[in-house]
Design a protein around this motif. Structure first.
Motif, short mmCIF file in Angstrom:
data_model
loop_
_atom_site.label_atom_id
_atom_site.label_comp_id
_atom_site.label_asym_id
_atom_site.label_seq_id
_atom_site.Cartn_x
_atom_site.Cartn_y
_atom_site.Cartn_z
N UNK A 179 0.86 -1.18 0.00
CA UNK A 179 0.00 0.00 0.00
C UNK A 179 0.90 1.23 0.00
N UNK A 180 0.67 2.09 -0.97
CA UNK A 180 1.43 3.34 -1.06
C UNK A 180 0.62 4.44 -0.38
N UNK A 198 -2.42 -2.69 7.37
CA UNK A 198 -1.41 -3.29 6.49
C UNK A 198 -0.60 -4.33 7.25
N UNK A 199 -0.19 -3.99 8.45
CA UNK A 199 0.65 -4.91 9.22
C UNK A 199 -0.12 -6.15 9.66
N UNK A 200 -1.37 -5.99 9.98
CA UNK A 200 -2.19 -7.15 10.34
C UNK A 200 -2.29 -8.13 9.18
N UNK A 201 -2.35 -7.61 7.95
CA UNK A 201 -2.54 -8.44 6.77
C UNK A 201 -1.24 -8.82 6.07
N UNK A 202 -0.09 -8.36 6.60
CA UNK A 202 1.19 -8.69 5.98
C UNK A 202 1.45 -7.94 4.69
N UNK A 203 0.97 -6.70 4.62
CA UNK A 203 1.10 -5.87 3.42
C UNK A 203 2.24 -4.87 3.63
N UNK A 204 3.13 -4.74 2.64
CA UNK A 204 4.21 -3.79 2.72
C UNK A 204 3.73 -2.36 2.60
N UNK A 205 4.53 -1.43 3.11
CA UNK A 205 4.16 -0.02 3.16
C UNK A 205 5.19 0.79 2.36
N UNK A 206 4.70 1.57 1.40
CA UNK A 206 5.58 2.36 0.54
C UNK A 206 5.24 3.84 0.72
N UNK A 207 5.98 4.55 1.57
CA UNK A 207 5.71 5.97 1.78
C UNK A 207 6.18 6.82 0.61
N UNK A 281 10.51 3.60 1.64
CA UNK A 281 10.19 4.92 1.11
C UNK A 281 10.72 5.11 -0.32
N UNK A 282 10.06 6.00 -1.05
CA UNK A 282 10.45 6.24 -2.45
C UNK A 282 10.67 7.75 -2.69
N UNK A 283 11.69 8.34 -2.06
CA UNK A 283 11.94 9.77 -2.30
C UNK A 283 12.25 10.01 -3.77
N UNK A 284 11.72 11.11 -4.27
CA UNK A 284 12.00 11.47 -5.66
C UNK A 284 13.04 12.56 -5.74
N UNK A 285 13.78 12.57 -6.81
CA UNK A 285 14.73 13.64 -7.06
C UNK A 285 15.08 13.65 -8.54
#
Length: 345
Positions: A179-180, A198-207, A281-285
């Motif tokens: 989940x982003x 997300x954590x309950x379901x084992x889903x990764x987190x993409x900030x 995390x996916x910082x942009x630059x």
């Protein structure tokens, strides 16, 4: 400034997706922050990222539109396919200056086919529903994505800006890998409901926007670099009294960073990275020097006391994260009708 060590790997979700612990958001190379950047420079940056060990790239069909996917496809041509993980999104576009969200099966399939062609790949590693169509049951949208997985056109399914209820319903149709969401010292509204789900379901987190749309990197100076059509000009956190209050928070981040021997952006990214091994995390630059600085965050270690101090600083941040015209696109409004309503129509 903290120097980068080898970029570690993290498992994103529980279905087997292995990515670099920090990714690269490619949006700003083509869209939103002003004019598109020179293509040769952006390709050089993407190649540099791969060489450095950052292999997780994030784009969307709406960035440009389409040109960001084309850019990433060109840049990754010749790179060993198994070496990189490509994430793209569908489900939102801009018409007459306004966002339009769509998630019906025919649109899902057409978008996937288009992204595959533009990226010049046979399979998308992680395919997100960019925004939730509140007129189509999420079961219908994810049902079509499930077919695309079975056909080998995508490997893993993700959601972006999804409510806890939507995440649960989607996950019941097919496992959701990631989940982003917007998460940083600048924005923490997902911590109470979305992240625990997300954590309950084992889903990764993409900030996304882990540097507060650039504010946590350079502070109020970020406003000086905004072009007239920069999206951030419409964001309440960058306006008026909110902006003045947020300057104080940045100064405190800067002070702590100086004590740590790192930059404010490295400190802010380290806070996100310290949230757990399920967070990428996916910082942009658009600049190699900024990219190198961001990657250096993996070398910054924070004590529990420093984490607590940063959270106290974060409580000073004021303002909504979306302008009024876009507020309905946030996860708080991302609930879809029941499946029965679609089946009976």
């Amino acid at each position: 400034m903290a120097s980068a060590k080898a970029v570690p790997r993290r498992n994103l979700g529980s279905q087997g997706l292995d990515v670099s612990a920090i990714g690269l958001g490619c949006m700003g190379m083509s869209w939103i922050l002003g004019h598109p950047k020179p293509e040769p420079e952006m390709i050089k940056l993407i190649h540099h990222a791969v060489h450095t060990g950052v292999t997780f790239f994030d784009t969307s069909d709406v960035y440009g539109p389409h040109t960001n996917e084309i850019l990433l496809g060109k840049a990754l041509k010749g790179v060993t396919r198994e070496k990189v993980q490509v994430a793209t999104k569908f489900g939102t576009r801009v018409e007459d200056g306004k966002p339009v969200v769509q998630g019906d099966p025919a649109y899902v399939r057409a978008c996937c086919e288009g992204s595959l062609k533009r990226l010049e790949i046979d399979c998308i590693d992680l395919y997100y529903v960019h925004r939730i169509d509140t007129t189509v049951p999420i079961e219908v949208t994810v049902g079509e994505l499930k077919k695309l997985v079975e056909e080998g056109k995508i490997k893993y399914i993700g959601l972006s800006e999804a409510s806890p209820n939507t995440i649960r319903r989607a996950h019941a149709v097919h496992p959701i890998t990631a989940v982003q969401l917007e998460w940083s010292l600048w924005t923490r509204d997902s911590e109470e409901e979305v992240i625990p789900t997300c954590r309950e379901l084992g889903i990764g987190i993409v900030p996304y926007s882990p540097l507060g749309q650039g504010f946590l990197a350079v502070g109020p100076k970020v406003a000086e670099s905004m072009t007239e059509n920069d999206f951030r000009r419409t964001v309440p956190k960058f306006q008026g009294e909110n902006f003045e209050r947020n300057k104080t928070a940045y100064e405190r981040v800067k002070e702590l960073a100086e004590k740590k021997g790192c930059t404010p952006s490295q400190l802010a990214l380290a806070w996100v990275l310290h949230q757990g091994d399920d967070v990428v995390p996916i910082p942009g630059t658009t600049r190699i020097e900024n990219f190198n600085e961001n990657v250096g965050a993996v070398s910054v270690s924070l004590t529990p006391q420093e984490m607590a101090e940063l959270e106290t600083i974060a409580s000073l941040i004021k303002g909504e994260r979306f302008p009024e015209a876009h507020i309905k696109l946030s996860w708080k409004h991302a609930n879809t009708p029941p499946l029965s309503s679609w089946e009976s129509s």
